[in-house]
Design a protein around this motif. Structure first.
Motif, PDB file in Angstrom:
ATOM      1  N   UNK A 431       0.846  -1.204   0.000  1.00 12.65           N
ATOM      2  CA  UNK A 431       0.000   0.000   0.000  1.00 12.65           C
ATOM      3  C   UNK A 431       0.878   1.250   0.000  1.00 12.65           C
ATOM      4  N   UNK A 432       1.908   1.207   0.824  1.00  4.27           N
ATOM      5  CA  UNK A 432       2.817   2.352   0.889  1.00  4.27           C
ATOM      6  C   UNK A 432       3.449   2.622  -0.491  1.00  4.27           C
ATOM      7  N   UNK A 433       3.885   1.536  -1.140  1.00  2.00           N
ATOM      8  CA  UNK A 433       4.526   1.674  -2.457  1.00  2.00           C
ATOM      9  C   UNK A 433       3.549   2.284  -3.461  1.00  2.00           C
ATOM     10  N   UNK A 434       2.308   1.809  -3.444  1.00  4.20           N
ATOM     11  CA  UNK A 434       1.315   2.302  -4.399  1.00  4.20           C
ATOM     12  C   UNK A 434       1.084   3.807  -4.194  1.00  4.20           C
ATOM     13  N   UNK A 435       0.934   4.209  -2.928  1.00  2.00           N
ATOM     14  CA  UNK A 435       0.722   5.630  -2.636  1.00  2.00           C
ATOM     15  C   UNK A 435       1.897   6.476  -3.067  1.00  2.00           C
ATOM     16  N   UNK A 436       3.101   5.959  -2.755  1.00  2.00           N
ATOM     17  CA  UNK A 436       4.324   6.704  -3.070  1.00  2.00           C
ATOM     18  C   UNK A 436       4.407   6.938  -4.585  1.00  2.00           C
ATOM     19  N   UNK A 437       4.166   5.882  -5.334  1.00  2.00           N
ATOM     20  CA  UNK A 437       4.285   6.007  -6.791  1.00  2.00           C
ATOM     21  C   UNK A 437       3.208   6.959  -7.329  1.00  2.00           C
ATOM     22  N   UNK A 438       2.008   6.855  -6.778  1.00  2.00           N
ATOM     23  CA  UNK A 438       0.957   7.779  -7.223  1.00  2.00           C
ATOM     24  C   UNK A 438       1.357   9.224  -6.954  1.00  2.00           C
ATOM     25  N   UNK A 439       1.902   9.435  -5.784  1.00  2.00           N
ATOM     26  CA  UNK A 439       2.321  10.782  -5.397  1.00  2.00           C
ATOM     27  C   UNK A 439       3.411  11.296  -6.347  1.00  2.00           C
ATOM     28  N   UNK A 440       4.393  10.440  -6.614  1.00  2.00           N
ATOM     29  CA  UNK A 440       5.469  10.862  -7.514  1.00  2.00           C
ATOM     30  C   UNK A 440       4.962  11.117  -8.936  1.00  2.00           C
ATOM     31  N   UNK A 441       4.006  10.281  -9.365  1.00  2.00           N
ATOM     32  CA  UNK A 441       3.458  10.480 -10.719  1.00  2.00           C
ATOM     33  C   UNK A 441       2.789  11.840 -10.825  1.00  2.00           C
ATOM     34  N   UNK A 442       2.145  12.269  -9.751  1.00  2.00           N
ATOM     35  CA  UNK A 442       1.478  13.565  -9.797  1.00  2.00           C
ATOM     36  C   UNK A 442       2.445  14.728  -9.745  1.00  2.00           C
ATOM     37  N   UNK A 443       3.569  14.483  -9.108  1.00  2.00           N
ATOM     38  CA  UNK A 443       4.503  15.581  -8.861  1.00  2.00           C
ATOM     39  C   UNK A 443       5.541  15.750  -9.955  1.00  2.00           C
ATOM     40  N   UNK A 444       5.986  14.611 -10.476  1.00  2.00           N
ATOM     41  CA  UNK A 444       7.182  14.636 -11.306  1.00  2.00           C
ATOM     42  C   UNK A 444       6.840  14.112 -12.704  1.00  2.00           C
ATOM     43  N   UNK A 445       6.864  15.038 -13.658  1.00  2.00           N
ATOM     44  CA  UNK A 445       6.406  14.717 -15.000  1.00  2.00           C
ATOM     45  C   UNK A 445       7.246  13.618 -15.640  1.00  2.00           C
ATOM     46  N   UNK A 446       8.562  13.676 -15.452  1.00  2.00           N
ATOM     47  CA  UNK A 446       9.385  12.702 -16.161  1.00  2.00           C
ATOM     48  C   UNK A 446       9.233  11.328 -15.501  1.00  2.00           C
ATOM     49  N   UNK A 447       9.032  11.333 -14.195  1.00  2.00           N
ATOM     50  CA  UNK A 447       8.739  10.069 -13.509  1.00  2.00           C
ATOM     51  C   UNK A 447       7.446   9.472 -14.063  1.00  2.00           C
ATOM     52  N   UNK A 448       6.440  10.334 -14.191  1.00  2.00           N
ATOM     53  CA  UNK A 448       5.151   9.904 -14.696  1.00  2.00           C
ATOM     54  C   UNK A 448       5.271   9.292 -16.090  1.00  2.00           C
ATOM     55  N   UNK A 449       6.080   9.945 -16.917  1.00  2.00           N
ATOM     56  CA  UNK A 449       6.242   9.429 -18.279  1.00  2.00           C
ATOM     57  C   UNK A 449       6.943   8.077 -18.291  1.00  2.00           C
ATOM     58  N   UNK A 450       7.890   7.938 -17.375  1.00  2.00           N
ATOM     59  CA  UNK A 450       8.609   6.686 -17.259  1.00  2.00           C
ATOM     60  C   UNK A 450       7.643   5.546 -16.922  1.00  2.00           C
ATOM     61  N   UNK A 451       6.776   5.811 -15.963  1.00  2.00           N
ATOM     62  CA  UNK A 451       5.817   4.787 -15.555  1.00  2.00           C
ATOM     63  C   UNK A 451       4.837   4.492 -16.694  1.00  2.00           C
ATOM     64  N   UNK A 452       4.395   5.562 -17.333  1.00  2.00           N
ATOM     65  CA  UNK A 452       3.480   5.423 -18.472  1.00  2.00           C
ATOM     66  C   UNK A 452       4.113   4.517 -19.546  1.00  2.00           C
ATOM     67  N   UNK A 453       5.378   4.768 -19.784  1.00  2.00           N
ATOM     68  CA  UNK A 453       6.104   3.991 -20.794  1.00  2.00           C
ATOM     69  C   UNK A 453       6.142   2.510 -20.407  1.00  2.00           C
ATOM     70  N   UNK A 454       6.445   2.255 -19.136  1.00  2.00           N
ATOM     71  CA  UNK A 454       6.463   0.861 -18.673  1.00  2.00           C
ATOM     72  C   UNK A 454       5.101   0.201 -18.885  1.00  2.00           C
ATOM     73  N   UNK A 455       4.051   0.932 -18.548  1.00  2.00           N
ATOM     74  CA  UNK A 455       2.711   0.372 -18.707  1.00  2.00           C
ATOM     75  C   UNK A 455       2.468   0.022 -20.167  1.00  2.00           C
ATOM     76  N   UNK A 456       2.860   0.964 -21.012  1.00  2.00           N
ATOM     77  CA  UNK A 456       2.638   0.744 -22.433  1.00  2.00           C
ATOM     78  C   UNK A 456       3.407  -0.484 -22.918  1.00  2.00           C
TER      79      UNK A 456
END
Ligand code: ADP
Ligand code: MG
Length: 460
Positions: A431-456
């Motif tokens: 749960x902690x990991x999920x929240x942390x990643x969500x928080x970072x995705x909202x804050x940090x655009x390049x982090x968000x893109x990285x995660x988006x890329x992985x999902x894709x």
């Protein structure tokens, strides 16, 4: 890119945003029911030196809007933008403007244009495919800016404009929007839009009737030629040859060409080398797969046009789950709104789940935790074994958290199960990991893109 397009684009997006926020405020003020009856049918047409023009297709609605809501719209808009001097509401019927007090100047919407350009060969244009209706975000901003530039330039800015991207991402929409805008600015200009298949069809017919001279003649006087889905002529040698000649002749005469395909010129298969290199001469603009943000904006924009209300959490759910393309997003939204208005029920997440079971399944490839761990380790260059190790340094812990987050979002595994697969960790760690990643995705655009890329990568 010149500051001029950026300026137009910014202004355009700015107005769209103001209009969205004005509508939001009015909706809260007058309530959903009234809002739906009077404001949903209303659309933004243009802005010129302080005058906002809105349009509606029903004269009763127009009268009512003017009598009851004109002042409200104006005051709300003035709060957004102090430069606004007046609001006009005009009647646009059957695609043609009827009452129009003042619409000189840059119009953002081209609904009033008759679309039967060059009746002989050009395909019909979809009147909904305008720049106004095109929602812009990071994945399509270059293509959008390039399209605006081509539509607005008096001279040919780059030749050809080559738009490419996957299916359902807006290539055809942008091409039609360019055609509408060019015709709006100058109805005399001859624009031909047709699919590569149609080009081939007409050409082959001309060959059969030994009438290739007439075929060529049609293109001789064209100002702008658009060929959609050019990948369809791959391998068709004689059509390609003819296309190549037409292309060269038009470029030599400084006529604008706009081409679309599903791949970049380099990656198109079955296309002759000289053609390939020629296609890449101008500006090559790609449309990337949509990110979450753009998917949500598109859904919000489309929702406004529907007769029923779709709650925000349902829109967010769809934007999360349907990642393939805009066509599928539209399909999903239409399906739930049609169902809801038929059975007269409010739309909720549960209903959405039920109705879209097939779509939700097909738009996602099943991935498992192991595949996620493997992909994430490769991506961040850490050992697969570190996904379950006790090491806690940031360079390892962060990828591990991302992998947990992806396991939660892309698989149907429970939190305890996910914890177990990551070195027997507790579900609270997940749960902690999920929240942390969500928080970072909202804050940090390049982090968000990285995660988006992985999902894709995981889902394709
Ligand atoms: P393509 O030609 O790339 O396969 P289309 O242009 O036909 O895709 O787009 C598919 C559908 O999605 C159309 O209804 C189009 O209006 C819509 N669409 C695509 N991109 C956008 C966007 N950015 N904003 C709004 N609608 C879009
Ligand atoms: Mg298309």
């Amino acid at each position: 890119m010149s500051t001029n397009i950026d300026k137009n684009k910014d202004e355009f997006q700015e107005l769209q945003a103001q209009w969205a926020s004005v509508r939001g405020k009015i909706r809260r003020k007058i309530g959903d029911a009234l809002f739906k009856s009077w404001f949903k049918p209303l659309s933004l047409v243009s802005y010129d030196s302080g005058v906002i023009v809105l349009s509606v297709s029903n004269s009763f609605q127009r009268t009512r809007l003017i009598e009851e809501y004109h002042d409200l719209i104006k005051s709300q808009w003035k709060e957004q933008n102090s430069k606004i001097k007046s609001i006009e509401i005009k009647l646009v019927k059957n695609n043609r403007e009827i009452i129009n007090k003042k619409v000189d100047g840059p119009t953002l919407n081209s609904n009033k244009i008759k679309t039967n350009i060059s009746p002989k060969i050009s395909a019909d244009l979809d009147k909904r495919f305008t720049f106004t209706n095109f929602i812009v975000g990071k994945p399509n901003e270059l293509a959008f800016a390039a399209a605006i530039r081509v539509a607005e330039s008096k001279k040919v800015p780059f030749n050809p404009l080559f738009l490419y991207g996957g299916v359902g991402l807006g290539k055809t929409h942008l091409m039609h929007a360019i055609a509408h805008e060019i015709k709006r600015r100058n109805p005399e200009r001859r624009v031909i839009y047709l699919s590569a298949e149609k080009f081939m069809y007409h050409f082959i017919k001309a060959l059969r009737f030994k009438d290739t001279v007439a075929f060529k003649e049609q293109f001789r006087t064209v100002d702008v030629l658009m060929i959609d889905d050019v990948q369809f002529i791959s391998g068709k040698d004689s059509t390609q040859e003819e296309f190549f000649h037409t292309f060269n002749a038009l470029v030599d005469q400084n006529r604008q060409l706009i081409i679309s395909a599903d791949k970049s010129p380099q990656d198109l298969e079955g296309i002759e080398e000289r053609m390939r290199s020629r296609l890449g001469w101008g500006l090559v603009a790609d449309i990337h797969p949509l990110n979450y943000e753009l998917r949500l904006s598109i859904l919000q924009a489309k929702e406004e046009k529907l007769q029923v209300n779709v709650p925000q959490n349902v829109l967010e759910f769809l934007a999360h789950k349907i990642t393939t393309n805009v066509r599928e997003l539209e399909g999903a939204l239409n399906r739930i709104s049609a169902f809801s208005s038929l059975v007269g029920k409010e739309i909720n997440i549960e209903m959405t789940h039920d109705l879209l079971r097939d779509l939700l399944r097909s738009s996602q490839k099943k991935v498992n935790i192991e595949q996620i761990q493997k992909k994430v380790s490769e991506h961040f260059n850490v050992k697969m074994s570190d996904m379950s190790s006790a090491r806690r340094s940031r360079t390892i812990a962060r990828p591990r958290q991302i992998a947990m987050y992806l396991s939660k979002n892309l698989t149907s595994r429970s939190l305890p199960e996910i914890g177990r697969r990551f070195g027997n960790r507790d579900h609270t760690t997940v749960i902690h990991a999920v929240r942390k990643v969500e928080e970072l995705r909202n804050k940090d655009l390049s982090f968000d893109e990285d995660v988006e890329l992985l999902i894709r990568m995981l889902e394709s």
